[in-house]
Structures are given as structure tokens and as C-alpha cells.
Scaffold this motif. Structure first.
Motif, PDB file in Angstrom:
ATOM      1  N   ASN A 111       7.755  11.979  -1.977  1.00 43.56           N
ATOM      2  CA  ASN A 111       8.730  13.068  -1.925  1.00 43.56           C
ATOM      3  C   ASN A 111       8.966  13.692  -3.298  1.00 43.56           C
ATOM      4  N   GLY A 112       7.901  13.820  -4.072  1.00 44.89           N
ATOM      5  CA  GLY A 112       7.981  14.447  -5.383  1.00 44.89           C
ATOM      6  C   GLY A 112       8.464  13.550  -6.504  1.00 44.89           C
ATOM      7  N   ALA A 113       8.846  12.314  -6.194  1.00 46.51           N
ATOM      8  CA  ALA A 113       9.322  11.401  -7.231  1.00 46.51           C
ATOM      9  C   ALA A 113       8.220  10.392  -7.556  1.00 46.51           C
ATOM     10  N   LYS A 114       8.047  10.131  -8.833  1.00 48.05           N
ATOM     11  CA  LYS A 114       7.018   9.185  -9.265  1.00 48.05           C
ATOM     12  C   LYS A 114       7.399   7.765  -8.840  1.00 48.05           C
ATOM     13  N   VAL A 115       6.451   7.086  -8.194  1.00 50.22           N
ATOM     14  CA  VAL A 115       6.654   5.710  -7.759  1.00 50.22           C
ATOM     15  C   VAL A 115       6.035   4.758  -8.772  1.00 50.22           C
ATOM     16  N   ALA A 116       4.772   5.029  -9.140  1.00 49.45           N
ATOM     17  CA  ALA A 116       4.052   4.155 -10.073  1.00 49.45           C
ATOM     18  C   ALA A 116       2.781   4.853 -10.522  1.00 49.45           C
ATOM     19  N   ASP A 117       2.084   4.233 -11.451  1.00 46.69           N
ATOM     20  CA  ASP A 117       0.766   4.691 -11.860  1.00 46.69           C
ATOM     21  C   ASP A 117      -0.276   3.807 -11.204  1.00 46.69           C
ATOM     22  N   ALA A 118      -1.378   4.417 -10.769  1.00 44.93           N
ATOM     23  CA  ALA A 118      -2.477   3.673 -10.174  1.00 44.93           C
ATOM     24  C   ALA A 118      -3.698   3.846 -11.069  1.00 44.93           C
ATOM     25  N   VAL A 119      -4.419   2.765 -11.306  1.00 42.55           N
ATOM     26  CA  VAL A 119      -5.645   2.844 -12.099  1.00 42.55           C
ATOM     27  C   VAL A 119      -6.827   3.005 -11.149  1.00 42.55           C
ATOM     28  N   ILE A 120      -7.868   3.678 -11.623  1.00 40.42           N
ATOM     29  CA  ILE A 120      -9.074   3.897 -10.834  1.00 40.42           C
ATOM     30  C   ILE A 120     -10.174   3.033 -11.438  1.00 40.42           C
ATOM     31  N   ILE A 121     -10.708   2.133 -10.603  1.00 37.10           N
ATOM     32  CA  ILE A 121     -11.815   1.265 -11.010  1.00 37.10           C
ATOM     33  C   ILE A 121     -12.882   1.377  -9.933  1.00 37.10           C
ATOM     34  N   SER A 122     -14.072   1.778 -10.318  1.00 37.62           N
ATOM     35  CA  SER A 122     -15.201   1.942  -9.393  1.00 37.62           C
ATOM     36  C   SER A 122     -14.831   2.823  -8.199  1.00 37.62           C
ATOM     37  N   GLY A 123     -14.093   3.873  -8.453  1.00 38.60           N
ATOM     38  CA  GLY A 123     -13.761   4.826  -7.401  1.00 38.60           C
ATOM     39  C   GLY A 123     -12.630   4.412  -6.480  1.00 38.60           C
ATOM     40  N   THR A 124     -11.981   3.299  -6.752  1.00 36.58           N
ATOM     41  CA  THR A 124     -10.882   2.820  -5.917  1.00 36.58           C
ATOM     42  C   THR A 124      -9.590   2.820  -6.734  1.00 36.58           C
ATOM     43  N   ALA A 125      -8.496   3.281  -6.115  1.00 38.50           N
ATOM     44  CA  ALA A 125      -7.196   3.310  -6.783  1.00 38.50           C
ATOM     45  C   ALA A 125      -6.490   1.972  -6.567  1.00 38.50           C
ATOM     46  N   TYR A 126      -5.941   1.401  -7.627  1.00 43.05           N
ATOM     47  CA  TYR A 126      -5.189   0.153  -7.576  1.00 43.05           C
ATOM     48  C   TYR A 126      -3.785   0.429  -8.089  1.00 43.05           C
ATOM     49  N   ALA A 127      -2.801   0.272  -7.190  1.00 48.90           N
ATOM     50  CA  ALA A 127      -1.410   0.546  -7.538  1.00 48.90           C
ATOM     51  C   ALA A 127      -0.613  -0.746  -7.427  1.00 48.90           C
ATOM     52  N   PRO A 128       0.518  -0.852  -8.144  1.00 44.53           N
ATOM     53  CA  PRO A 128       1.361  -2.042  -8.047  1.00 44.53           C
ATOM     54  C   PRO A 128       1.944  -2.172  -6.636  1.00 44.53           C
ATOM     55  N   VAL A 129       1.693  -3.300  -6.010  1.00 47.41           N
ATOM     56  CA  VAL A 129       2.117  -3.515  -4.627  1.00 47.41           C
ATOM     57  C   VAL A 129       3.633  -3.467  -4.508  1.00 47.41           C
ATOM     58  N   ARG A 130       4.342  -4.060  -5.444  1.00 48.47           N
ATOM     59  CA  ARG A 130       5.803  -4.092  -5.387  1.00 48.47           C
ATOM     60  C   ARG A 130       6.371  -2.675  -5.392  1.00 48.47           C
ATOM     61  N   ALA A 131       5.868  -1.823  -6.263  1.00 42.41           N
ATOM     62  CA  ALA A 131       6.377  -0.456  -6.355  1.00 42.41           C
ATOM     63  C   ALA A 131       6.101   0.322  -5.069  1.00 42.41           C
ATOM     64  N   VAL A 132       4.898   0.163  -4.519  1.00 45.61           N
ATOM     65  CA  VAL A 132       4.544   0.871  -3.290  1.00 45.61           C
ATOM     66  C   VAL A 132       5.382   0.371  -2.119  1.00 45.61           C
ATOM     67  N   SER A 133       5.563  -0.953  -2.017  1.00 51.18           N
ATOM     68  CA  SER A 133       6.350  -1.497  -0.905  1.00 51.18           C
ATOM     69  C   SER A 133       7.810  -1.071  -1.009  1.00 51.18           C
ATOM     70  N   ASP A 134       8.355  -1.043  -2.218  1.00 51.92           N
ATOM     71  CA  ASP A 134       9.735  -0.586  -2.394  1.00 51.92           C
ATOM     72  C   ASP A 134       9.877   0.880  -1.991  1.00 51.92           C
ATOM     73  N   ALA A 135       8.894   1.702  -2.356  1.00 50.23           N
ATOM     74  CA  ALA A 135       8.958   3.127  -2.046  1.00 50.23           C
ATOM     75  C   ALA A 135       8.840   3.391  -0.548  1.00 50.23           C
ATOM     76  N   THR A 136       8.058   2.581   0.147  1.00 52.42           N
ATOM     77  CA  THR A 136       7.872   2.787   1.585  1.00 52.42           C
ATOM     78  C   THR A 136       8.896   2.038   2.413  1.00 52.42           C
ATOM     79  N   GLY A 137       9.663   1.148   1.783  1.00 52.45           N
ATOM     80  CA  GLY A 137      10.652   0.366   2.509  1.00 52.45           C
ATOM     81  C   GLY A 137      10.052  -0.834   3.223  1.00 52.45           C
ATOM     82  N   ALA A 138       8.819  -1.167   2.876  1.00 52.03           N
ATOM     83  CA  ALA A 138       8.163  -2.307   3.514  1.00 52.03           C
ATOM     84  C   ALA A 138       8.670  -3.605   2.900  1.00 52.03           C
ATOM     85  N   LYS A 139       8.781  -4.632   3.737  1.00 50.45           N
ATOM     86  CA  LYS A 139       9.206  -5.943   3.268  1.00 50.45           C
ATOM     87  C   LYS A 139       8.002  -6.613   2.612  1.00 50.45           C
ATOM     88  N   LEU A 140       8.189  -7.195   1.431  1.00 52.80           N
ATOM     89  CA  LEU A 140       7.106  -7.821   0.687  1.00 52.80           C
ATOM     90  C   LEU A 140       7.439  -9.288   0.459  1.00 52.80           C
TER      91      LEU A 140
END
Length: 178
Positions: A41-70
Motif C-alpha cells: 500500500n505504498g509503504a516500505k516493508v523491507a528490502d529484498a536482495v536478488i541472488i541468481s534471479g530470485t528475490a529474498y526478503a526478510p520473512v518476519r517483515a513480510v509476515s508482519d505486513a501481510t498479517g500472517a502468523k509466523l
């Protein structure tokens, strides 16, 4: 000569095992190719690094942003439904599912209680005696065992609460089916 040959064979086996392990952890030593910003929704959640064409983002930040239980169990990270969705999922559980969950939690509870008994009756008394004889050497281990004991007791309390909740759900389903 036999010792040299056997030592050479053992060394080769150890080296082969280490190289096989290194292959399984393929991201280690890889070059970061880029950095993306993850937004919701236009707000920065986290930075994701790209390794071999795949994005890797911090799971905790993504789960908090989506409201998923971790939850983390050992080396496994488990993402579940958000708390709102979990309530409706729990209501839809069948009696068989609840009884199965009850049995699993009971088994876990028994394992934790056995661990507590072992810590209280065997390990901690031995460590206390060792700490009296060699305080510097054994006090840290004794403190670690006491911390493990407290964590295990907290887990037992949590498991007992889960069992109580499941028992109430089972009773409600059984009453509803009558």
C-alpha cells in the motif's frame, strides 16, 4: 604404513563429506545482484536482495505486513493464517481433526514433562555438584540447564492451555451433534 593409508582414506572421506555439505547450501558465497524494495500500500516493508534471479526478503517483515502468523520450530519457519482467518478455520475443524490435534499435543506434553523430570532429577543436581567442585567451569552450564528448565515449563503451560481449548472445542462439537 597401514596407519598412513587408513588416515589418508579417512581424510578423503571427511573432505568429500564437507564438499557435499557445501553444495547443499548453495546461496552461501553467492553474489548479490541487486536490491529491491518491498512495499505494501505504498509503504516500505523491507528490502529484498536478488541472488541468481530470485528475490529474498526478510520473512518476519513480510509476515508482519501481510498479517500472517509466523512461528519457528527448530530450523523450520511456518507461516500461517492471520488471526482473523485462524478463528474461522478453527470453527470449521472436524471432531476427528480436533482429536488428532489433541493426541499430538498430549504426546508433546508428555515429552516435555519427561524432559522436566530428567532436568530436575538428573542433570541439574549433577551440574550443581560439579559447580561446587569447579565453579568457573560448570556454573555457566548449570545456568543454561536452569534456563532450559524454565522454557520447558513455559511450553508445558502453553500446551496445557492448548489442550484445554481443544477439549472445549471437542465438547462443543459433540454437544452440537447430539
Amino acid at each position: 604404513m597401514k596407519k598412513f593409508v587408513s588416515g589418508l582414506i579417512v581424510g578423503a572421506m571427511l573432505f568429500a563429506g564437507a564438499s557435499a555439505f557445501a553444495d547443499s547450501a548453495s546461496l552461501i558465497g553467492q553474489k548479490v545482484q541487486g536490491l529491491f524494495t518491498v512495499e505494501k500500500n505504498g509503504a516500505k516493508v523491507a528490502d529484498a536482495v536478488i541472488i541468481s534471479g530470485t528475490a529474498y526478503a526478510p520473512v518476519r517483515a513480510v509476515s508482519d505486513a501481510t498479517g500472517a502468523k509466523l512461528t519457528i520450530e527448530g530450523k523450520k519457519i511456518i507461516m500461517g493464517d492471520s488471526s482473523n482467518n485462524a478463528t474461522s478455520t478453527n470453527e470449521a475443524k472436524t471432531l476427528t481433526d480436533l482429536k488428532s490435534q489433541h493426541n499430538k499435543i498430549s504426546t508433546d506434553l508428555n515429552k516435555h514433562q519427561e524432559r522436566i523430570t530428567d532436568l530436575e532429577n538428573n542433570i541439574i543436581p549433577i551440574q550443581e555438584e560439579a559447580a561446587k567442585l569447579q565453579p568457573k567451569l560448570h556454573q555457566e552450564q548449570l545456568d543454561q540447564y536452569k534456563q532450559i528448565l524454565q522454557q520447558t515449563k513455559a511450553e508445558v503451560a502453553s500446551l496445557q492451555q492448548q489442550l484445554t481449548d481443544i477439549d472445549a472445542q471437542i465438547k462443543a462439537l459433540e454437544n452440537a451433534s447430539k
